[in-house]
Design an enzyme around this catalytic site. Structure first.
Site, PDB file in Angstrom:
ATOM      1  N   ASP A   1      28.343 -16.511  26.902  1.00 27.86           N
ATOM      2  CA  ASP A   1      27.468 -17.373  27.718  1.00 27.86           C
ATOM      3  C   ASP A   1      27.845 -18.837  27.531  1.00 27.86           C
ATOM      4  OD1 ASP A   1      24.079 -16.036  28.124  1.00 27.86           O
ATOM      5  OD2 ASP A   1      25.967 -15.835  29.236  1.00 27.86           O
TER       6      ASP A   1
ATOM      7  N   ASP B   1      29.610 -18.043  22.066  1.00 24.29           N
ATOM      8  CA  ASP B   1      29.540 -16.705  22.696  1.00 24.29           C
ATOM      9  C   ASP B   1      29.932 -16.816  24.170  1.00 24.29           C
ATOM     10  OD1 ASP B   1      25.909 -16.929  23.008  1.00 24.29           O
ATOM     11  OD2 ASP B   1      27.554 -17.923  24.037  1.00 24.29           O
TER      12      ASP B   1
ATOM     13  N   ASP C   1      27.377 -22.739  22.581  1.00 27.36           N
ATOM     14  CA  ASP C   1      27.678 -21.694  21.596  1.00 27.36           C
ATOM     15  C   ASP C   1      29.052 -21.098  21.877  1.00 27.36           C
ATOM     16  OD1 ASP C   1      24.263 -20.596  21.182  1.00 27.36           O
ATOM     17  OD2 ASP C   1      25.568 -21.855  19.964  1.00 27.36           O
TER      18      ASP C   1
ATOM     19  N   GLU D   1      23.500 -26.877  25.316  1.00 32.92           N
ATOM     20  CA  GLU D   1      22.991 -25.712  26.043  1.00 32.92           C
ATOM     21  C   GLU D   1      21.675 -25.261  25.435  1.00 32.92           C
ATOM     22  OE1 GLU D   1      25.287 -22.444  24.963  1.00 32.92           O
ATOM     23  OE2 GLU D   1      24.175 -20.978  26.118  1.00 32.92           O
TER      24      GLU D   1
END
Ligand code: 28F
Length: 634
Positions: free
Chosen positions: A504, A502, A500, A427
């Site tokens: 997102d 997180d 990641d 990403e």
């Protein structure tokens, strides 16, 4: 070469249950969490059989504090009279002899082949302790076992009202057999919910006493499959209120179908055989699909909506479909990698002819529903034709680099030995850059993905595959998608999603899982899809950075540092340099990869349609409930 002559002494016939303990995978498929849950289903299936025999209404299932599991039904109660041959109580024979549970003689129960229906004796063999209690004829009988061997005779331990009856089994899985004995609440709950959808009127009360606060859920659906299909559509917008429903019987074979279309573009058809979820499909699903395609096309021509020669494909007709087919039959043959594909050839024709007559009757009697389905299918046909033109146009224009026909963004690896190569789907360009720097150029290719790829759950598949990022990814993988999928053209042995931790990153991961689950499910089934587990904490000590993957590891490391060290939560791949990314997440010797299984994807599908679907409220609720989990979702 002449066949070696085996003499009796060479064939060690392992007596009964020792065979099960020697090769448990032969009986329950595996000894990981799937095998652990399989033995729960074996016990519960006995109670479900009692419900199907019309003599059981409620099943109680509890995970006890000590991690043993108890199943109680109000069926007839296992027989306790003396077995004619073994001269032992029938209950003891059923629990301690392989295939003694009546499952293999068709007489008492609808039979299920393969791994399914191996019987409760397999469960007792793989349990350190098991106790069976039977209420029958005003008495409570009890017997306990250790790894399949009786600890004593069947005893009468009490009296009950003569109208009370049923069977209660408590077992403790043997941790020397299973890689984990930690039951997963959600997996079991999903299965019990399904079981009640598939058996209208059955009540299952499922409780978990392990945590501080007890958890309990009751599953009960008077409407059975009708309610199942509405539940599957709970995060979608149905395009007709009344689902299509029919149940047909032909001899010992019963077919029950419920269908409800929604405004989504995906196809979600779930097949079950004797309450077993046939994730890999099979002849029952094939029969329903062929009937549906024929009936909708015939109806379209009859109503003048389709011009002569204009044909709706199966994909057009199944766009936006949510359907459940529940087949009950004797002697099912299961095939496929996880023995969840129905192989009986004769079933395709039986299901096809039953469904053809039932579906055409339904469309005739429900013209409004018929119209909404036809409108959706013809819209799909038009989108397909338009997208085909667009795709041909885009093919010339899009960001594919000249020559190799591979996406310009792809940093390919040099090795051409497919079994060694890996594709990291990363990403964001910064992490992509670091990955390119840190990787092993010979075997590791990098494809950076920019931002959120098109939300495939909502968008039209043809359009989704047109979008540059997705067509780059599919081109890099090499297999093609859907009907055009060809495993031989796979360009990498491992496709590793590296995002990641997180929200997102979780979103991108969920989108990619949707993509693979919808368009290249065989890549998941064959075990080519992985998730890179990024570190969770960083500890800076003496100028050096240490990374750990869980709170437990953090505590251990801090102890060895004598409690000193600057701890920070790992922000994201972008914060690491090439070498750190290599050491923590890419070096095959030190990294942690989670292999994505089709079961994960099937479970994720529910979550994905929640995350990606149109219904905003449930999505917010899900993210709030899981946000912290999302952070450490390893
Ligand atoms: C918690 C697990 O195992 N329940 C069961 C029965 C009831 C009968 C039965 C079982 C028939 C011929 C094999 C009783 N009366 N729950 C359970 N409930 N097994 S297991 O019979 C054994 C089979 O031999 C039962 C009349 N018919 C069947």
């Amino acid at each position: 070469m002449a066949m070696d002559k085996y003499s009796a002494k060479d064939i060690t016939v392992l007596e009964g249950l020792e065979a099960v303990r020697k090769r448990p995978g032969m009986y329950i498929g595996s000894t990981d969490k799937y095998g652990l849950h399989h033995i729960v289903y074996e016990v519960v299936d006995n109670s479900v059989d009692e419900h199907m025999a019309g003599v059981c209404t409620t099943i109680n299932i509890t995970i006890n504090k000590d991690n043993s599991l108890t199943v109680t039904d109000d069926g007839r109660g296992m027989p306790v009279d003396l077995h004619p041959i073994y001269k032992r109580p029938a209950m003891e024979i059923i629990v301690t002899k392989l295939h003694a549970g009546g499952k293999f003689d068709n007489k008492a129960y609808a039979v299920s082949g393969g791994l399914h229906g191996v019987g409760i004796s397999v469960v007792s063999a793989l349990s350190k302790d098991m106790t069976v209690e039977v209420k029958k004829g005003g008495k409570i009988y009890s017997q306990s076992y250790g790894i399949g061997k009786p600890k004593g005779d069947v005893k009468v331990i009490g009296k009950v009202d003569s109208k009370e009856h049923g069977t209660k089994v408590t077992f403790m899985p043997d941790e020397s057999i299973f890689s984990t004995i930690n039951f997963d609440y959600n997996t079991l709950a999903t299965r019990f919910r399904e079981t009640c959808f598939l058996n209208a009127g059955l009540k299952i009360i499922f409780s978990d006493f392990r945590g501080e606060k007890e958890k309990s859920e009751t599953f009960y659906y008077e409407g059975g499959l009708l309610e199942f299909v509405k539940w599957l559509n709970k995060n979608r917008k149905p395009i007709h209120t009344k689902p299509i429903y029919f149940k047909r019987q032909d001899g010992t074979t019963q077919v029950e179908v419920a269908i409800q279309y929604s405004d989504s573009y995906n196809e979600n058809i779930q097949g079950f055989v004797n309450s077993i979820n046939t994730i890999e499909g099979g002849t029952h699903v094939a029969g329903l699909k062929s009937a549906l395609t024929r009936v909708v096309n015939d109806y379209g021509i009859k109503k003048g909506v389709l011009r002569k020669g204009q044909k709706l494909t199966g994909d057009d007709i199944r766009e936006g479909i949510t359907a459940v087919i529940s087949l009950k039959m004797q002697d099912p043959q299961f095939e496929g990698q996880t023995k969840t594909k129905l192989g009986n050839g004769e079933i395709k024709g039986i299901v096809d002819s039953m469904s053809t007559s039932a579906l055409s009757d339904f469309l005739e009697e429900n013209p409004v529903v018929a119209k909404s389905i036809l409108t959706k299918a013809t819209a799909a046909l038009k989108a397909r034709e338009a997208a085909k033109k667009a795709k041909d146009l885009v093919r010339r224009k899009n960001a594919l680099s000249v020559g190799s026909g591979l996406p310009g963004k792809l940093a390919d690896c040099s090795s051409k030995k497919r079994e060694l190569t890996e594709l990291y789907v990363v990403e964001g360009d910064s992490a992509g850059g670091t990955a390119k720097g840190g990787r092993d150029r010979e075997t590791q290719a990098i494809l950076p993905l920019r931002g959120k790829i098109l939300n495939v759950e909502k968008s039209n598949p043809a359009k989704a595959l047109g979008s540059e990022q997705i067509s780059n990814l599919i081109t890099a993988i090499g297999t093609g998608v859907g009907e055009g999928f060809d495993m031989e053209k796979l360009r990498y042995n491992k496709i590793i999603i590296m995002t990641d931790a997180d929200v997102d990153g979780q979103h991108i991961k969920a989108l990619l899982l949707t993509l693979f689950f919808r368009y290249t499910p065989h890549l998941i089934e064959a075990g080519h899809i992985f998730i890179a587990v990024a570190p969770f904490f960083k500890i800076r000590k003496g100028g050096k950075d240490y990374y750990v993957y869980s709170r437990e590891e953090l505590d251990v490391l801090l102890k060895t540092f004598g409690g000193k060290g600057e701890v920070s939560r790992f922000k994201g791949l972008g914060e690491m340099n090439d070498e750190q990314l290599w050491d923590t997440t890419m070096n095959p010797k030190t990294r942690i990869l989670k292999q994505v299984s089709i079961e994960d994807a099937v479970e994720a599908d529910e979550t994905l349609s929640l995350l990606m679907g149109d219904a905003v409220a449930p999505r917010r609720k899900f993210i709030e409930e899981n946000a912290d989990k999302a952070e450490i979702d390893l």
